[in-house]
Design a protein around this motif. Structure first.
Motif, PDB file in Angstrom:
ATOM      1  N   ARG A   1      45.114  13.986   7.697  1.00 22.23           N
ATOM      2  CA  ARG A   1      45.543  13.337   8.936  1.00 22.23           C
ATOM      3  C   ARG A   1      45.767  14.349  10.053  1.00 22.23           C
ATOM      4  N   LEU A   2      46.370  15.477   9.708  1.00 20.54           N
ATOM      5  CA  LEU A   2      46.680  16.471  10.736  1.00 20.54           C
ATOM      6  C   LEU A   2      45.403  17.017  11.369  1.00 20.54           C
ATOM      7  N   GLY A   3      44.358  17.191  10.564  1.00 19.14           N
ATOM      8  CA  GLY A   3      43.094  17.678  11.102  1.00 19.14           C
ATOM      9  C   GLY A   3      42.506  16.755  12.157  1.00 19.14           C
ATOM     10  N   VAL A   4      42.736  15.457  11.998  1.00 10.45           N
ATOM     11  CA  VAL A   4      42.255  14.492  12.988  1.00 10.45           C
ATOM     12  C   VAL A   4      43.199  14.420  14.189  1.00 10.45           C
ATOM     13  N   LEU A   5      44.493  14.582  13.947  1.00  8.88           N
ATOM     14  CA  LEU A   5      45.467  14.504  15.031  1.00  8.88           C
ATOM     15  C   LEU A   5      45.401  15.700  15.983  1.00  8.88           C
ATOM     16  N   MET A   6      45.128  16.882  15.452  1.00 10.76           N
ATOM     17  CA  MET A   6      45.257  18.100  16.256  1.00 10.76           C
ATOM     18  C   MET A   6      44.370  18.133  17.502  1.00 10.76           C
ATOM     19  N   PRO A   7      43.098  17.688  17.470  1.00 10.01           N
ATOM     20  CA  PRO A   7      42.326  17.704  18.722  1.00 10.01           C
ATOM     21  C   PRO A   7      42.964  16.862  19.822  1.00 10.01           C
ATOM     22  N   ALA A   8      43.507  15.691  19.450  1.00 11.26           N
ATOM     23  CA  ALA A   8      44.180  14.851  20.451  1.00 11.26           C
ATOM     24  C   ALA A   8      45.449  15.527  20.947  1.00 11.26           C
ATOM     25  N   ILE A   9      46.169  16.208  20.075  1.00 15.22           N
ATOM     26  CA  ILE A   9      47.394  16.900  20.461  1.00 15.22           C
ATOM     27  C   ILE A   9      47.079  18.065  21.396  1.00 15.22           C
ATOM     28  N   ARG A  10      46.038  18.814  21.079  1.00 10.78           N
ATOM     29  CA  ARG A  10      45.648  19.927  21.957  1.00 10.78           C
ATOM     30  C   ARG A  10      45.283  19.416  23.348  1.00 10.78           C
ATOM     31  N   ALA A  11      44.632  18.247  23.375  1.00  7.99           N
ATOM     32  CA  ALA A  11      44.187  17.707  24.662  1.00  7.99           C
ATOM     33  C   ALA A  11      45.358  17.317  25.558  1.00  7.99           C
ATOM     34  N   VAL A  12      46.522  17.028  24.967  1.00  8.02           N
ATOM     35  CA  VAL A  12      47.698  16.667  25.770  1.00  8.02           C
ATOM     36  C   VAL A  12      48.152  17.844  26.612  1.00  8.02           C
ATOM     37  N   GLY A  13      48.034  19.032  26.074  1.00  6.97           N
ATOM     38  CA  GLY A  13      48.454  20.224  26.815  1.00  6.97           C
ATOM     39  C   GLY A  13      49.464  21.033  26.042  1.00  6.97           C
ATOM     40  N   GLY A  14      50.724  20.976  26.493  1.00  5.71           N
ATOM     41  CA  GLY A  14      51.739  21.814  25.894  1.00  5.71           C
ATOM     42  C   GLY A  14      52.003  23.018  26.775  1.00  5.71           C
ATOM     43  N   PRO A  15      52.888  23.930  26.370  1.00  5.51           N
ATOM     44  CA  PRO A  15      53.621  23.885  25.096  1.00  5.51           C
ATOM     45  C   PRO A  15      54.761  22.872  25.123  1.00  5.51           C
ATOM     46  N   TRP A  16      55.360  22.663  23.943  1.00  7.10           N
ATOM     47  CA  TRP A  16      56.477  21.745  23.777  1.00  7.10           C
ATOM     48  C   TRP A  16      57.661  22.463  23.143  1.00  7.10           C
ATOM     49  N   CYS A  17      58.840  21.966  23.450  1.00  9.90           N
ATOM     50  CA  CYS A  17      60.031  22.565  22.856  1.00  9.90           C
ATOM     51  C   CYS A  17      60.181  22.171  21.391  1.00  9.90           C
ATOM     52  N   ASP A  18      59.582  21.031  21.024  1.00  7.80           N
ATOM     53  CA  ASP A  18      59.686  20.540  19.658  1.00  7.80           C
ATOM     54  C   ASP A  18      58.611  19.476  19.464  1.00  7.80           C
ATOM     55  N   ALA A  19      58.450  19.030  18.231  1.00 12.78           N
ATOM     56  CA  ALA A  19      57.486  17.962  17.941  1.00 12.78           C
ATOM     57  C   ALA A  19      58.081  17.063  16.867  1.00 12.78           C
ATOM     58  N   TRP A  20      58.002  15.762  17.114  1.00 16.75           N
ATOM     59  CA  TRP A  20      58.532  14.782  16.158  1.00 16.75           C
ATOM     60  C   TRP A  20      57.428  13.833  15.742  1.00 16.75           C
ATOM     61  N   ILE A  21      57.282  13.655  14.436  1.00 17.75           N
ATOM     62  CA  ILE A  21      56.452  12.573  13.906  1.00 17.75           C
ATOM     63  C   ILE A  21      57.406  11.507  13.403  1.00 17.75           C
ATOM     64  N   GLU A  22      57.273  10.299  13.933  1.00 22.30           N
ATOM     65  CA  GLU A  22      58.229   9.232  13.656  1.00 22.30           C
ATOM     66  C   GLU A  22      57.482   7.916  13.488  1.00 22.30           C
TER      67      GLU A  22
ATOM     68  N   ALA B   1      54.289  23.880  11.924  1.00 26.76           N
ATOM     69  CA  ALA B   1      53.643  25.145  11.520  1.00 26.76           C
ATOM     70  C   ALA B   1      52.340  25.357  12.276  1.00 26.76           C
ATOM     71  N   ALA B   2      51.537  24.286  12.426  1.00 26.23           N
ATOM     72  CA  ALA B   2      50.267  24.413  13.137  1.00 26.23           C
ATOM     73  C   ALA B   2      50.481  24.732  14.613  1.00 26.23           C
ATOM     74  N   LEU B   3      51.463  24.092  15.226  1.00 24.38           N
ATOM     75  CA  LEU B   3      51.742  24.347  16.638  1.00 24.38           C
ATOM     76  C   LEU B   3      52.235  25.774  16.863  1.00 24.38           C
ATOM     77  N   LYS B   4      53.045  26.260  15.951  1.00 24.97           N
ATOM     78  CA  LYS B   4      53.515  27.645  16.075  1.00 24.97           C
ATOM     79  C   LYS B   4      52.356  28.629  15.951  1.00 24.97           C
ATOM     80  N   ARG B   5      51.431  28.359  15.039  1.00 21.72           N
ATOM     81  CA  ARG B   5      50.270  29.250  14.903  1.00 21.72           C
ATOM     82  C   ARG B   5      49.457  29.300  16.190  1.00 21.72           C
ATOM     83  N   GLU B   6      49.394  28.170  16.893  1.00 23.25           N
ATOM     84  CA  GLU B   6      48.602  28.109  18.121  1.00 23.25           C
ATOM     85  C   GLU B   6      49.452  28.383  19.366  1.00 23.25           C
ATOM     86  N   ARG B   7      50.695  28.821  19.146  1.00 22.28           N
ATOM     87  CA  ARG B   7      51.611  29.148  20.236  1.00 22.28           C
ATOM     88  C   ARG B   7      51.823  27.979  21.196  1.00 22.28           C
ATOM     89  N   LEU B   8      51.969  26.805  20.602  1.00 17.56           N
ATOM     90  CA  LEU B   8      52.213  25.599  21.382  1.00 17.56           C
ATOM     91  C   LEU B   8      53.657  25.114  21.265  1.00 17.56           C
TER      92      LEU B   8
END
Length: 353
Positions: free
Chosen positions: A85-106, A129-136
């Motif tokens: 699921r994360l592999g499919v979500l990440m392109p859409a998340i990257r497209a939003v922009g960032g960075p963010w102070c935090d991330a919640w999946i709810e 973990a993925a966002l930290k690796r990409e400095r987001l």
């Protein structure tokens, strides 16, 4: 996708949609709502990014009654695979922009989505973990990333401004019922203090030694919240109060009718959780505020089965008109709390014009 995703109490999707629609008409944005009964969320779709940004800037989370949380939508993803699921979500998340102070999946607060709690937790760890690796992830960012799992295969991606958003996942503060409190209604007032007041207001207005009146107090759930903060409370109710609460020395119990009682001296607070028609409660609250019998009030409005949004607006107008006639303006903050049921909780005070 452009628009808003609002979390609400299951069964109140229509009221939440009506509320967002009212703001949309005032702004002439041309949006529309998509709802499903019992889903505990509302999609409000807007035409383009500029319109969505204008709506997001104008419609503050704190001004919404039926929305526990309000996200600015960026994408809807259908057909999430079971294994990545994360592999499919990440392109859409990257497209939003960032960075963010935090991330919640709810997930929304409905029966079906509650089964997603474990999945949300595991995905959230992987996402951070993925966002930290990409400095987001950046602690100084003013925005938070949100991913809402509607079911195991469908997700919305959005964000909030942390200065105008609920500080709890799903917009729900997780409060523990205190064993010494006389009733579970105590959690409504605790949540009201957290949701309707900011930290500075809680510090100034809930100091030890101040005086309060609790109308319809028995058995003392709301009185308990005031006493634990050191306030002196006049508890007005013909019913019995909790004996342990009375023994503490901060509570005076008057066996009187809450709709007729009037204090001999102005008090800092009046709180009221009486079961009565909302218009009658609103009129009584207006008397307290306009008469200067209290500086601040928190009260519940028990809503009818139909036209609930309209009833809320009518009650607000009743109080606003009474306050305006006294030459002042009304500070009105209302929310359907997590611990509310067929009701909303209101904070109100008069402000000099």
């Amino acid at each position: 996708m452009h628009g808003v995703l609002a979390y609400c109490r299951a069964g109140f999707e229509s009221e939440c949609a009506q509320e967002l629609g009212g703001h949309d008409r005032a702004l002439a944005c041309g949006g529309f709502a998509r709802t499903r009964a019992g889903s505990a969320f509302v999609e409000f779709i807007l035409a383009d990014a500029d319109t969505a940004n204008r709506f997001d800037a104008a419609v503050r989370w704190r001004d919404l009654v039926f929305a526990r949380q309000r996200l600015q939508l960026a994408a809807r993803i259908d057909g999430l695979p079971e294994r990545d699921r994360l592999g499919v979500l990440m392109p859409a998340i990257r497209a939003v922009g960032g960075p963010w102070c935090d991330a919640w999946i709810e997930a929304p607060d409905n029966d079906a989505a509650r089964e997603l709690a474990a999945l949300c937790r595991s995905l959230n760890h992987a996402l951070i973990a993925a966002l930290k690796r990409e400095r987001l992830i950046e602690s100084t960012s003013s925005r938070r990333l949100h991913v809402c799992l509607v079911d195991a295969r469908t997700a919305f991606v959005g964000s909030t401004r942390i200065d105008d958003a609920a500080p709890w996942p799903g917009g729900i503060p997780r409060l523990r019922f205190p064993s010494s409190a006389p009733s579970r209604s105590t959690l409504k007032l605790e949540e009201a203090f957290l949701t309707l007041l900011d930290a500075g207001e809680r510090e100034r207005w809930l100091r030890p030694g101040l005086h309060a009146v609790d109308l319809g107090a028995a058995p003392g759930g709301w009185t308990w919240q005031l006493v634990r903060r050191g306030l002196h409370v006049t508890a007005v109710d013909n019913g019995p109060m909790d004996a342990a609460l009375l023994a503490g020395g901060l509570v005076t119990h008057l066996r009187e009718d809450g709709f007729r009682y009037r204090p001999t001296q102005p008090v800092e607070w009046m709180v009221c959780d009486m079961v009565e028609q909302p218009r009658k409660v609103a009129q009584r609250m207006a008397e307290w505020l306009v008469g200067g019998w209290c500086r601040q009030a928190i009260f519940n409005l028990k809503l009818p089965m139909k036209k609930r949004h309209e009833e809320v607006m009518l009650c607000r107008r009743l109080v606003e008109q009474a306050v305006a006639a006294s030459g002042r303006r009304l500070d009105w903050r209302a929310r359907q709390l997590y611990h509310d049921r067929e009701e909303i909780t209101v904070f109100a005070r008069c402000i000099a014009t």
